[in-house]
Design a protein around this motif. Structure first.
Motif, mmCIF file in Angstrom:
data_model
loop_
_atom_site.group_PDB
_atom_site.id
_atom_site.type_symbol
_atom_site.label_atom_id
_atom_site.label_comp_id
_atom_site.label_asym_id
_atom_site.label_seq_id
_atom_site.Cartn_x
_atom_site.Cartn_y
_atom_site.Cartn_z
ATOM 1 N N ARG A 156 0.807 -1.220 0.000
ATOM 2 C CA ARG A 156 0.000 0.000 0.000
ATOM 3 C C ARG A 156 0.841 1.272 0.000
ATOM 4 N NH1 ARG A 156 -5.299 -1.730 1.101
ATOM 5 N NH2 ARG A 156 -5.356 -3.709 2.174
ATOM 6 N N GLU A 157 2.065 1.150 0.513
ATOM 7 C CA GLU A 157 2.985 2.287 0.510
ATOM 8 C C GLU A 157 4.399 1.757 0.649
ATOM 9 O OE1 GLU A 157 3.005 3.747 5.155
ATOM 10 O OE2 GLU A 157 1.591 4.676 3.780
ATOM 11 N N VAL A 158 5.351 2.572 0.240
ATOM 12 C CA VAL A 158 6.754 2.179 0.345
ATOM 13 C C VAL A 158 7.357 2.784 1.604
ATOM 14 C CG1 VAL A 158 7.111 1.872 -2.125
ATOM 15 C CG2 VAL A 158 7.530 4.115 -1.101
ATOM 16 N N ARG A 159 8.389 2.127 2.078
ATOM 17 C CA ARG A 159 9.118 2.661 3.219
ATOM 18 C C ARG A 159 10.093 3.727 2.707
ATOM 19 N NH1 ARG A 159 10.679 -3.191 5.117
ATOM 20 N NH2 ARG A 159 10.488 -3.397 2.873
ATOM 21 N N HIS A 160 10.141 4.831 3.403
ATOM 22 C CA HIS A 160 10.970 5.967 2.991
ATOM 23 C C HIS A 160 12.389 5.805 3.534
ATOM 24 C CE1 HIS A 160 7.532 8.841 1.774
ATOM 25 N NE2 HIS A 160 7.146 7.586 1.680
ATOM 26 N N ASP A 161 13.014 4.746 3.076
ATOM 27 C CA ASP A 161 14.377 4.416 3.463
ATOM 28 C C ASP A 161 15.105 3.900 2.233
ATOM 29 O OD1 ASP A 161 16.441 3.610 5.639
ATOM 30 O OD2 ASP A 161 16.129 1.769 4.476
ATOM 31 N N ARG A 162 16.320 4.289 2.100
ATOM 32 C CA ARG A 162 17.110 3.973 0.899
ATOM 33 C C ARG A 162 17.119 2.472 0.579
ATOM 34 N NH1 ARG A 162 22.695 6.819 -0.321
ATOM 35 N NH2 ARG A 162 23.162 5.824 -2.281
ATOM 36 N N ASP A 198 15.216 -0.044 2.055
ATOM 37 C CA ASP A 198 13.883 -0.644 2.041
ATOM 38 C C ASP A 198 13.127 -0.317 0.765
ATOM 39 O OD1 ASP A 198 14.308 -1.797 4.511
ATOM 40 O OD2 ASP A 198 13.349 -0.166 5.612
ATOM 41 N N TYR A 199 13.387 0.843 0.178
ATOM 42 C CA TYR A 199 12.696 1.200 -1.062
ATOM 43 C C TYR A 199 12.996 0.193 -2.169
ATOM 44 C CZ TYR A 199 10.910 3.699 -5.083
ATOM 45 O OH TYR A 199 10.204 4.023 -6.223
ATOM 46 N N LEU A 200 14.231 -0.251 -2.258
ATOM 47 C CA LEU A 200 14.571 -1.252 -3.272
ATOM 48 C C LEU A 200 13.761 -2.529 -3.084
ATOM 49 C CD1 LEU A 200 18.447 -0.924 -3.628
ATOM 50 C CD2 LEU A 200 16.712 -0.374 -5.339
ATOM 51 N N LEU A 201 13.605 -2.947 -1.855
ATOM 52 C CA LEU A 201 12.800 -4.144 -1.583
ATOM 53 C C LEU A 201 11.337 -3.903 -1.930
ATOM 54 C CD1 LEU A 201 14.381 -5.230 1.805
ATOM 55 C CD2 LEU A 201 14.755 -6.244 -0.452
ATOM 56 N N ASP A 202 10.834 -2.729 -1.583
ATOM 57 C CA ASP A 202 9.426 -2.426 -1.842
ATOM 58 C C ASP A 202 9.135 -2.311 -3.331
ATOM 59 O OD1 ASP A 202 8.942 -2.458 0.873
ATOM 60 O OD2 ASP A 202 8.972 -0.277 1.096
ATOM 61 N N ILE A 203 10.003 -1.646 -4.077
ATOM 62 C CA ILE A 203 9.746 -1.501 -5.508
ATOM 63 C C ILE A 203 9.924 -2.848 -6.210
ATOM 64 C CG2 ILE A 203 12.022 -0.808 -6.386
ATOM 65 C CD1 ILE A 203 8.633 0.778 -7.278
ATOM 66 N N THR A 204 10.782 -3.707 -5.665
ATOM 67 C CA THR A 204 10.899 -5.069 -6.189
ATOM 68 C C THR A 204 9.582 -5.801 -6.007
ATOM 69 O OG1 THR A 204 13.261 -5.157 -5.721
ATOM 70 C CG2 THR A 204 12.131 -7.266 -5.939
ATOM 71 N N SER A 205 8.996 -5.656 -4.845
ATOM 72 C CA SER A 205 7.707 -6.280 -4.562
ATOM 73 C C SER A 205 6.632 -5.779 -5.530
ATOM 74 C CB SER A 205 7.306 -5.986 -3.120
ATOM 75 O OG SER A 205 6.017 -6.441 -2.845
#
Length: 152
Positions: free
Chosen positions: A26-32, A34-41
């Motif tokens: 639902r949202e990405v984590r605003h961390d350098r 963690d963002y890579l993991l979230d956008i991968t997801s």
């Protein structure tokens, strides 16, 4: 180098575990990191094997760029906000998020400076604030095609 291997390993593991039960975040984590993991997801949220392969290739290019320092902190904050906005509009992994990340990669490969990136991110944000997601989707597609046709 070691950090990049860890990230690639995590990408690979996420690709293996992506399945029919996966849910779009639902949202990405605003961390350098963690963002890579979230956008991968986000880019794995498809059952289309061709899209998954294209996404994996894009993520390899993007992760190197993300770690390189090309994106300044204020760019990253805008990228987080735009990604959250796109998720809030329930935009699709393909083509919408794929186009967004592709454009970010192509900004660097076309040797665009930070000011051009800043202006583009501002326009993406402004366009995305409209009620409909269609103008944003069209803008991302148009930008991607401009880069692919070497018009920028």
């Amino acid at each position: 180098m070691f950090r990049r291997r860890i990230i690639y390993t995590l990408f690979f593991l996420l690709l293996l575990t992506a399945g029919g039960n996966a849910q779009m975040i639902r949202e990405v984590r605003h961390d350098r990191n963690d963002y890579l993991l979230d956008i991968t997801s986000v880019l794995q949220y498809t059952s289309n094997k061709e899209y998954l392969a294209r996404g994996e290739e894009l993520l390899e290019r993007f992760s190197g760029l993300w770690e390189s320092g090309y994106f300044k902190d204020h760019h990253r904050e805008k990228i987080y906000d735009i990604t959250d906005m796109m998720l809030g509009k329930t935009m699709r992994s393909y083509p919408h998020f794929y186009d967004f990340i592709s454009c970010l990669v192509m900004f660097n490969s076309s040797r665009q400076d930070g000011n051009s990136l800043e202006l583009w991110l501002t326009e993406v944000d402004t366009t995305g604030r409209q009620r409909s997601s269609t103008p944003l989707a069209e803008f991302l597609d148009y930008t991607r095609r401009l880069f692919e046709d070497n018009m920028l």
